[in-house]
Motif scaffolding. Sequence first.
Motif, PDB file in Angstrom:
ATOM      1  N   HIS A  64       0.856  -1.194   0.000  1.00  0.00           N
ATOM      2  CA  HIS A  64       0.000   0.000   0.000  1.00  0.00           C
ATOM      3  C   HIS A  64       0.892   1.244   0.000  1.00  0.00           C
ATOM      4  O   HIS A  64       1.271   1.751   1.064  1.00  0.00           O
ATOM      5  CB  HIS A  64      -0.924  -0.020   1.219  1.00  0.00           C
ATOM      6  N   HIS A  66       1.667   5.060  -2.140  1.00  0.00           N
ATOM      7  CA  HIS A  66       1.251   6.065  -3.127  1.00  0.00           C
ATOM      8  C   HIS A  66       2.479   6.829  -3.606  1.00  0.00           C
ATOM      9  O   HIS A  66       3.184   7.445  -2.803  1.00  0.00           O
ATOM     10  CB  HIS A  66       0.303   7.084  -2.497  1.00  0.00           C
ATOM     11  N   LYS A 158      -8.382  -0.871  -6.058  1.00  0.00           N
ATOM     12  CA  LYS A 158      -8.875  -0.213  -4.844  1.00  0.00           C
ATOM     13  C   LYS A 158     -10.013   0.731  -5.191  1.00  0.00           C
ATOM     14  O   LYS A 158      -9.930   1.461  -6.191  1.00  0.00           O
ATOM     15  CB  LYS A 158      -7.750   0.573  -4.153  1.00  0.00           C
ATOM     16  N   TYR A 163     -14.266  10.703  -0.344  1.00  0.00           N
ATOM     17  CA  TYR A 163     -13.518  11.625  -1.223  1.00  0.00           C
ATOM     18  C   TYR A 163     -14.326  11.922  -2.487  1.00  0.00           C
ATOM     19  O   TYR A 163     -14.652  11.007  -3.251  1.00  0.00           O
ATOM     20  CB  TYR A 163     -12.132  11.104  -1.655  1.00  0.00           C
ATOM     21  N   HIS A 190     -11.540   1.389   0.712  1.00  0.00           N
ATOM     22  CA  HIS A 190     -11.343   2.417   1.741  1.00  0.00           C
ATOM     23  C   HIS A 190     -12.706   2.638   2.385  1.00  0.00           C
ATOM     24  O   HIS A 190     -13.617   3.192   1.763  1.00  0.00           O
ATOM     25  CB  HIS A 190     -10.814   3.701   1.097  1.00  0.00           C
ATOM     26  N   ASN A 353      -4.018  14.654   2.526  1.00  0.00           N
ATOM     27  CA  ASN A 353      -4.352  13.574   3.433  1.00  0.00           C
ATOM     28  C   ASN A 353      -3.402  12.401   3.248  1.00  0.00           C
ATOM     29  O   ASN A 353      -3.517  11.665   2.285  1.00  0.00           O
ATOM     30  CB  ASN A 353      -5.767  13.132   3.039  1.00  0.00           C
TER      31      ASN A 353
HETATM   32  N1  DUC Z   1      -6.366   6.673   1.730  1.00  0.00           N
HETATM   33  C1  DUC Z   1      -5.280   6.075   1.439  1.00  0.00           C
HETATM   34  O1  DUC Z   1      -5.308   4.885   1.214  1.00  0.00           O
HETATM   35  N2  DUC Z   1      -4.141   6.727   1.398  1.00  0.00           N
HETATM   36  C2  DUC Z   1      -4.030   8.096   1.614  1.00  0.00           C
HETATM   37  C3  DUC Z   1      -5.282   8.783   1.824  1.00  0.00           C
HETATM   38  C4  DUC Z   1      -6.418   7.933   2.001  1.00  0.00           C
HETATM   39  O2  DUC Z   1      -7.464   8.351   2.386  1.00  0.00           O
END
Ligand code: DUC
Length: 497
Positions: A64, A66, A158, A163, A190, A353
């Motif tokens: 995981h 980014h 994912k 968001y 998420h 975030n």
């Molecule tokens: N979710 C994630 O997986 N990474 C960063 C921000 C978020 O909300």
Amino acid sequence: MASFDLLILNGLVVTASDIGHYDIAIKDEKIALLAPKGSLAETQAKKVIDAEGGYVMPGGVDAHVHLEEPPLFGKGRSSDTYETGTRSAICGGTTTVITFAPQSKNDPSLLSVLESTHQKAQNNCYTDYSFHILLSNPSPSVLNEFPTLRQKGISSLKIYMTYEALQLRDNEILDVLLTARQNSITTMIHAENGDILSWMTNKLEEKGLFEPKYHATSRPQLVETEATNRAITLSELIDTPMLIVHVSSPSAAEHIRNAQTRGLPLYAETCPQYLFLTRSHLSLPSFHGAKHICSPPPRTSADHPQIWLSLRNHTFTILSSDHCPFHYFDTENGKSSVRTPEYPLGRFKYIPNGIPGIETRLPLVLSAMEKDSKKLSLTKFVEVTSTNPAKLYGLYPRKGALLPGISDADLVIWYPPNTLEEWPIRNEDLHHNVDYTPYEGMMVCQWPRWTVLRGKVVWEREGEGLVGEKGWGRFVERGESTLGGRRGVGEWDVEAF
Ligand code: DUC
Ligand code: ZN
Ligand code: ZN
């Protein structure tokens, strides 16, 4: 002529299933042999590492991460590139990363998203790597691309329940799950209720409460618990495996455990921030709390024991970093981009975030275990940080194992237990491209002494430090999950209900 490229002698070899005193021989980038300690002669190899009683484990798999993403989670851009993020990874013992190929709502094709992510990573990585699709627009033509994704070695995606730029409605989630089931793709989700947390945010703003600490107030555990329970329901309806990412709340963990007890193919991930940070970090003076803003937010120290327990009792399948780096001082793309004369402490809802942690993931956890051996066993540590992520995402046994002739020679070699004096983590010692670490000052007593990727030493703490080369890391094609559990068989049939 030497028979092997590298020997690792005198270590205590730890895998997800066993611990023993073995010597390891490596040839042509693969584990060639595990032999009883003392049975291999130094002359048999071109290079020898004396591990001197230190732990020798399969290299970490961080599933995981980014890197080089556009603004998706509020404002801000990831500060780490594929180069700097994977560089940081090997210095912390991680040899494989799975990052995200992010689809924006207006991207009509996942294949072009995948291609542009390949362009960013190719020839730039210090670790081996793969990608999860980050899916935000499940249009019929996008869903039709799933079989091609599988052919291209991608077997996971994912989706988000929050968001604005990413959130899917429940019917869209069901479309994704059904197509994922048909293509043996693992869905990560998420789980936060986006509508509740936006509503909470508005209520806080109406009262003039903007500063970083209100990020945690806007996302109480209920926000995560409700969404987790809903995600479980959706995956049960489609009867397909799902992994809940970055679980922070004991109450969410309880729902997951109950679902597992009922035999559902439910998996879960937690991260170091939910073991070591608390919401009080978001109340640091001035704007410093922003350094700890991630979602879900860190909870309280009273919640930490339950998170450790959920690792021990198999509720959590994997432990990843959720490395999502933003500079603190950068006023354009970092945390400080939200500070204005009108809002000197920003508005928490716009603060980028995410937090960095790719390099500290393994040392923080292993150090905590060395200080308190009840926290996790060594085999469990390997299981959740290397073997299970490899199994879950279709990399096993090439990654996450030490099977002679089969596994890549990816290793992390630690110090013998209880031999180092404790020292504080300092951002200046890390190798990411971030101007802070949320773990600054936390004490550790372990760090990778060597990291080896496909037979090549890429990190030597007591020598030159970083000795890996950018571009040595390769894309790894992934197959179906081997932790897929009970997958629904045959066509999903709406009339079966
Ligand atoms: N979710 C994630 O997986 N990474 C960063 C921000 C978020 O909300
Ligand atoms: Zn997330
Ligand atoms: Zn993430």
